[in-house]
Write a protein that holds these residues in place. Structure first.
Motif, PDB file in Angstrom:
ATOM      1  N   CYS A 128      -5.361   0.898   5.707  1.00 42.53           N
ATOM      2  CA  CYS A 128      -4.719   0.734   3.826  1.00 42.53           C
ATOM      3  C   CYS A 128      -5.934   0.552   3.229  1.00 42.53           C
ATOM      4  O   CYS A 128      -5.726   1.766   1.979  1.00 42.53           O
ATOM      5  CB  CYS A 128      -4.634  -0.756   4.196  1.00 42.53           C
ATOM      6  SG  CYS A 128      -3.064  -1.075   4.779  1.00 42.53           S
ATOM      7  N   ALA A 129      -7.338   0.910   3.429  1.00 41.36           N
ATOM      8  CA  ALA A 129      -8.141   1.456   2.643  1.00 41.36           C
ATOM      9  C   ALA A 129      -8.557   2.944   2.623  1.00 41.36           C
ATOM     10  O   ALA A 129      -8.411   3.882   2.083  1.00 41.36           O
ATOM     11  CB  ALA A 129      -9.598   0.498   2.584  1.00 41.36           C
TER      12      ALA A 129
ATOM     13  N   VAL B 194       0.751  -1.150   0.216  1.00 41.10           N
ATOM     14  CA  VAL B 194       0.068  -0.106   0.175  1.00 41.10           C
ATOM     15  C   VAL B 194       1.348   1.210   0.500  1.00 41.10           C
ATOM     16  O   VAL B 194       0.576   2.306  -0.524  1.00 41.10           O
ATOM     17  CB  VAL B 194      -0.639  -0.157   1.214  1.00 41.10           C
ATOM     18  CG1 VAL B 194      -1.719   0.954   0.408  1.00 41.10           C
ATOM     19  CG2 VAL B 194      -2.080  -1.442   1.015  1.00 41.10           C
TER      20      VAL B 194
ATOM     21  N   ILE C 105      -5.277   4.228   0.771  1.00 45.13           N
ATOM     22  CA  ILE C 105      -5.589   3.848  -1.175  1.00 45.13           C
ATOM     23  C   ILE C 105      -6.713   5.315  -0.908  1.00 45.13           C
ATOM     24  O   ILE C 105      -6.901   5.846  -2.540  1.00 45.13           O
ATOM     25  CB  ILE C 105      -6.210   2.347  -1.015  1.00 45.13           C
ATOM     26  CG1 ILE C 105      -5.018   1.698  -0.903  1.00 45.13           C
ATOM     27  CG2 ILE C 105      -6.455   2.648  -2.696  1.00 45.13           C
ATOM     28  CD1 ILE C 105      -4.977   0.435  -1.305  1.00 45.13           C
ATOM     29  N   ILE C 106      -7.346   5.531  -0.646  1.00 45.78           N
ATOM     30  CA  ILE C 106      -8.891   5.975  -0.889  1.00 45.78           C
ATOM     31  C   ILE C 106      -7.856   7.456  -0.888  1.00 45.78           C
ATOM     32  O   ILE C 106      -8.387   8.608  -1.586  1.00 45.78           O
ATOM     33  CB  ILE C 106      -9.856   6.169   0.124  1.00 45.78           C
ATOM     34  CG1 ILE C 106     -10.516   5.005   0.012  1.00 45.78           C
ATOM     35  CG2 ILE C 106     -10.599   7.653  -0.225  1.00 45.78           C
ATOM     36  CD1 ILE C 106     -11.664   4.441   1.242  1.00 45.78           C
TER      37      ILE C 106
ATOM     38  N   THR D 175      -6.907  -3.755   7.795  1.00 46.04           N
ATOM     39  CA  THR D 175      -7.761  -4.157   6.362  1.00 46.04           C
ATOM     40  C   THR D 175      -8.184  -2.046   6.266  1.00 46.04           C
ATOM     41  O   THR D 175      -8.554  -1.692   5.979  1.00 46.04           O
ATOM     42  CB  THR D 175      -8.840  -4.906   6.437  1.00 46.04           C
ATOM     43  OG1 THR D 175      -7.542  -5.883   6.375  1.00 46.04           O
ATOM     44  CG2 THR D 175      -9.026  -4.322   5.110  1.00 46.04           C
ATOM     45  N   ILE D 176      -8.262  -1.857   7.706  1.00 39.95           N
ATOM     46  CA  ILE D 176      -9.759  -0.903   7.442  1.00 39.95           C
ATOM     47  C   ILE D 176      -8.065   0.373   6.955  1.00 39.95           C
ATOM     48  O   ILE D 176      -8.435   2.058   5.646  1.00 39.95           O
ATOM     49  CB  ILE D 176     -10.120  -0.170   8.650  1.00 39.95           C
ATOM     50  CG1 ILE D 176     -10.866  -1.182   8.915  1.00 39.95           C
ATOM     51  CG2 ILE D 176     -11.086   0.978   8.750  1.00 39.95           C
ATOM     52  CD1 ILE D 176     -11.533  -1.146  10.724  1.00 39.95           C
TER      53      ILE D 176
END
Length: 229
Positions: free
Chosen positions: A126-127, A36, A130-131, A123-124
């Motif tokens: 990294c999301a 990421v 990316i956003i 997961t949260i």
């Protein structure tokens, strides 16, 4: 038994299977964070060594937590051992520092046995990273660049390039002036913000007409040692 490692100091035990699960989980999560990081820094540039560090840190921290356990004496011993390490690297980008704390948190969570929670918040976050990268949150429209102009010693550089800089840049500031070749040449270093519509080749050509066709260098400021894809 091979699957059980007994602490001779405290009598506390943990299974080899659990230890391997923690280590493997830390490696996987560190790898995800590293990917990421490279994805979100692909355009601005990233340090390849730092990408590897993001994989290793969660593993190292989780192993330390496994070794320390609830042993206070062992914790103080490790703290003393780490206190002799001196970090000589220059302060990093705030975004890089956030990734460091991210990997530390993952390592601590895995080391304490909360592997499920580690996967969830990895997961949260990294999301979120990316956003923010896709939406270009808080990213300036213009990139900061470094401009170096070589001029002969008999040219009075004060004000000679101001009209060109004002035409092609949104802002500029002279950072350093130094002599070269035993004083025969001067090198001017500027920090500039290029206008989005400016033609870099035409910009350099106009500068060459003023500096006698000597060397001119235009680079992204602060990214000389980073990897670009």
């Amino acid at each position: 038994m091979l699957e059980t490692i007994i602490s001779s100091t405290t009598g506390e035990s943990f299974t080899l299977t659990n230890a391997l699960l923690v280590i493997v989980s830390s490696i996987l999560l560190g790898l995800v964070i590293s990917l990421v990081y490279m994805k979100t820094n692909k355009k601005s540039g990233y340090n390849s060594g730092f990408s590897t560090t993001l994989i290793m840190l969660p593993v190292i921290i989780s192993i330390i937590i496994l070794l320390v356990g609830n042993n206070v004496a062992r914790a103080f011993s490790l703290a003393g051992a780490f206190s002799i390490i001196r970090f000589r690297s220059a302060p990093g980008d705030p975004k890089d520092i956030s990734y460091i704390f991210f990997t530390l948190a993952v390592g601590l969570t895995c080391g304490m046995g909360y592997i499920g929670y580690a996967f969830i918040f990895t997961t949260i976050l990294c999301a979120v990273m990316i956003i923010l990268d896709i939406t270009k949150y808080a990213m300036p429209k213009n990139k900061t660049m470094q401009l170096k102009i070589t001029i002969p010693e008999d040219l009075n550089y004060e004000g000679v390039f101001e009209d060109i800089l004002s035409r092609y840049t949104d802002s500029w500031n002279i950072e350093k002036v130094k002599t070269r070749d035993f004083g025969a040449l001067f090198e001017l270093s500027y920090i500039i913000q290029m206008k989005p519509e400016s033609n870099q080749k035409q910009f350099i050509d106009d500068l060459r007409c003023k500096n006698g066709n000597l060397n001119i260098t235009l680079t992204l400021s602060g990214f000389e040692e980073k990897v670009y894809n």
